[in-house]
Design a protein around this motif. Structure first.
Motif, PDB file in Angstrom:
ATOM      1  N   LEU A 212      -0.055   0.455   4.568  1.00  0.00           N
ATOM      2  CA  LEU A 212       0.693   1.425   3.767  1.00  0.00           C
ATOM      3  C   LEU A 212       0.587   1.095   2.287  1.00  0.00           C
TER       4      LEU A 212
ATOM      5  N   VAL B 282      -3.465   6.256  -3.446  1.00  0.00           N
ATOM      6  CA  VAL B 282      -2.896   7.536  -3.876  1.00  0.00           C
ATOM      7  C   VAL B 282      -2.599   7.502  -5.377  1.00  0.00           C
ATOM      8  N   TYR B 283      -1.989   6.394  -5.804  1.00  0.00           N
ATOM      9  CA  TYR B 283      -1.673   6.309  -7.228  1.00  0.00           C
ATOM     10  C   TYR B 283      -2.937   6.280  -8.087  1.00  0.00           C
TER      11      TYR B 283
ATOM     12  N   THR C  50      -0.894   3.435  -0.554  1.00  0.00           N
ATOM     13  CA  THR C  50      -0.096   3.858  -1.706  1.00  0.00           C
ATOM     14  C   THR C  50      -0.867   3.619  -2.992  1.00  0.00           C
TER      15      THR C  50
END
Ligand code: N2P
Length: 609
Positions: free
Chosen positions: A11, A18-19, A15
């Motif tokens: 995860l 994605v950022y 994350t």
């Protein structure tokens, strides 16, 4: 628990990805705003130069001042109205608070472009002149919703019995509001205000519709700078805007989370300081009361140094707004009440504007340099006797191509060649694209025959999968950067890219192309017709006309300017087309009723039917 720890690294890296995806482009922009090189693609070392230039640029300072003014007023007005509305919704005895809330939230979900065009229509119907007032009204209109949403959320957490207690103890409604309700919801109101400020400072779409002369905001200014090429200055100004907005949003967020006002004040003040920086440094903004000339002209049609000369000579400031299609120009002028003093329509829009009585007759006695103009380009059917317009530049529409990639090009067919899929750019222009398809079949680009036009539409739909982009503003840049190898485009800009890359060539295909004569004219509503005459005459001086041709590479109608031009320009067939090219080009004319058909066919092509 064990499961969680096992999943966490996955995860976590997701994350991060994605950022990265969200922020990498912004990071690139910020990094390149400190790059020494003017070219975006290579890093040449660190510099703060671009920030310095930006702070010294009068245009940026002025647009920033406008943005701050608009955002300031919008924030106060929208916050007051929105807070009142939220109170009414939460505490008033309304019959259908749910549907009322839905109505209020509507502007948040309505497509911005719909909001923008309806506001424009509304203002035109009211007869309001586009300017600060219309921009502020429009911003208030879309910001109120956000205030209601934020303040209402805060209100729902405020115990109504507190207000009741105040009333029981004898406080009137106002007193109860200021002593009990307002302090209770203050963080929400403040955070809503900061949000409004950030929204207003950032807005592009709505503003671009309802802004008039002199109310250019920072985002509009940035966009018009982008159209003349991405430069590090733009990266710098975008970085400033980004930092300021982020700080304001951070403050809003802190307030909402219940932080003390003092804590949130730090980022808020810092954000405002970033925006205020240009006023603390350098010389002040444009002095009040100075004379201004408002020019609305094609992008890449006049160089800043030419404008500076006129400003110095007349002690005025020239305000320039840009467009990339005759249709965009017509839309603004026909909406009425614009404050433009000088516009630059092509031949056929002159006919349209004349028929609608939207142009001011020229005073020839104020235009002595018109004797420099080539008689062959005067007294045309679109303006007999040049009573309303003076030719400014002329040129052709053809194909720019990278010879190394495509080999020689002589026919429109190349733009339908599947080998060049994804490497083709077409103009975003109904008359030019349908015109090219008509020419490809050996037909006139002023055809009104419906079958011919349907055939042209079919061709363009067939071509669409090959087309990378429809763009009339930066076809030259796209070719230069290598993004596309073939670009339909106008002669001047395509002649100019050759200076930077000798492999880029320009051709008017053997089937023929379009010819345009773009003229300067004065709208009837122009606030400064005298200065407008002075400007038009200025552009007809031999020296100035030569400078315009030298810097922009569009052909000059000015005979006296020709001897002042270097052979590299007069001998360039893209700029001064030889007789055989002139024989195969055709002037785009007003086709009257058929315009509607052209527009419809073109819209369908763009929608991809
Ligand atoms: C300038 C485009 C030329 C306009 N950017 C053709 N009428």
């Amino acid at each position: 628990m064990a499961e969680e720890t096992r999943r966490a690294p996955v995860l976590g890296s997701l994350t991060i990805l994605v950022y990265l995806f969200l922020y990498a482009p912004i990071l690139v922009l910020v990094v390149f705003s400190f790059n020494q090189s003017r070219m975006t693609a290579e890093w040449k070392g660190f510099t703060l130069d671009w920030y310095g230039r930006l702070l010294a640029s009068p245009q940026i300072r002025l647009s920033l001042r406008n943005s701050l003014l608009v955002a300031g007023v919008t924030t106060v007005v929208a916050t007051v109205i929105g807070t009142a509305a939220a109170l009414a919704l939460a505490r008033g005895r309304l019959r259908r608070p749910g549907s009322l809330m839905a109505l209020i939230a509507l502007p948040i979900v309505v497509p911005e472009i719909v909001l923008a065009s309806s506001l424009l229509l509304f203002f035109a119907a009211l007869g309001l002149r586009l300017g600060f007032l219309t921009v502020i009204l429009a911003h208030v209109a879309f910001c109120v919703s956000y205030v209601v949403v934020v303040v209402r959320a805060r209100l729902s957490g405020l115990d109504p019995s507190l207000e009741e207690a105040a009333a029981d103890l004898g406080a009137g409604p106002w007193r109860a509001f200021f002593k009990v309700t307002l302090p209770g919801i203050a963080p929400g109101v403040l955070s809503a205000a900061l949000l409004v400020f950030a929204l207003s400072i950032d807005d592009y779409v709505v503003t671009s519709f309802v802004a008039g002369v002199g109310s250019t905001t920072l985002p509009i200014q940035i966009y018009s700078m982008v159209r003349s090429g991405i430069t590090p200055e733009i990266n710098a100004v975008s970085t400033l805007l980004l930092v300021a907005t982020a700080l304001l949003l951070l403050a809003a967020h802190q307030l909402e989370r219940g932080a003390r006002a003092r804590v949130a004040a730090a980022p808020a003040v810092l954000g405002l300081m970033v925006l205020g920086a240009p006023f603390v440094t350098g010389t002040g903004a444009a002095p009040r009361g100075e004379r201004v000339l408002n020019v609305f002209i094609w992008s890449n049609y006049i160089a800043p140094e030419t404008l500076r000369k006129f400003e110095q000579r007349h002690g005025v400031r020239v305000n320039v707004d840009l467009y990339d299609s005759n249709e965009a120009l017509l839309a603004k002028i026909q909406a009425g009440n614009t404050a433009y003093d000088v516009i630059c329509p092509s031949n056929y829009p002159i006919q349209i504007l004349l028929a609608q009585g939207l142009l001011l007759p020229l005073d020839h006695s104020a235009l002595p340099h018109r004797s420099n103009l080539d008689p062959a380009l005067l007294d045309k059917s679109y303006d007999p006797g040049n009573r309303y317009s003076m030719p400014y530049v002329w040129g052709t529409c053809g194909i720019g191509f990278d010879r190394r990639r495509t080999g020689p090009v002589d026919s429109w067919d190349v733009l339908w060649d599947a080998r060049w899929k994804g490497r083709i750019l077409m103009l975003d222009d109904a008359r030019e694209t349908l015109g090219a398809a008509l020419k490809r079949r050996g037909r006139s680009l002023n055809a009104t025959n419906e079958d011919w036009l349907r055939d042209a539409q079919r061709q363009l739909l067939d071509q669409k999968p090959l087309v990378k982009v429809y763009d009339s503003g930066s076809f030259d840049a796209a070719l230069l950067s290598g993004d596309v190898w073939l670009a339909q485009g106008w002669s001047g800009q395509l002649a100019k890219v050759r200076d930077e890359n000798p492999n880029l060539e320009y051709v008017v295909p053997k089937e023929g192309g379009s010819l345009f004569v773009d003229s300067l004219a004065i709208p009837k509503s122009a606030p400064h017709p005298e200065l407008a005459h002075a400007f038009i005459d200025f552009t007809m001086e031999a020296e100035i006309a030569a400078e315009i041709c030298r810097t922009m590479h569009y052909s000059t109608p000015n005979l006296a300017a020709v001897p002042l031009l270097p052979p590299s320009i007069t001998g360039n067939p893209a700029i001064f087309p030889p007789p055989d090219v002139l024989r195969r080009v055709e002037l785009i004319e007003d086709i009257g009723e058929a315009t509607v058909l052209y527009d419809r066919l073109w819209t369908e092509i763009k929608a991809g039917r």
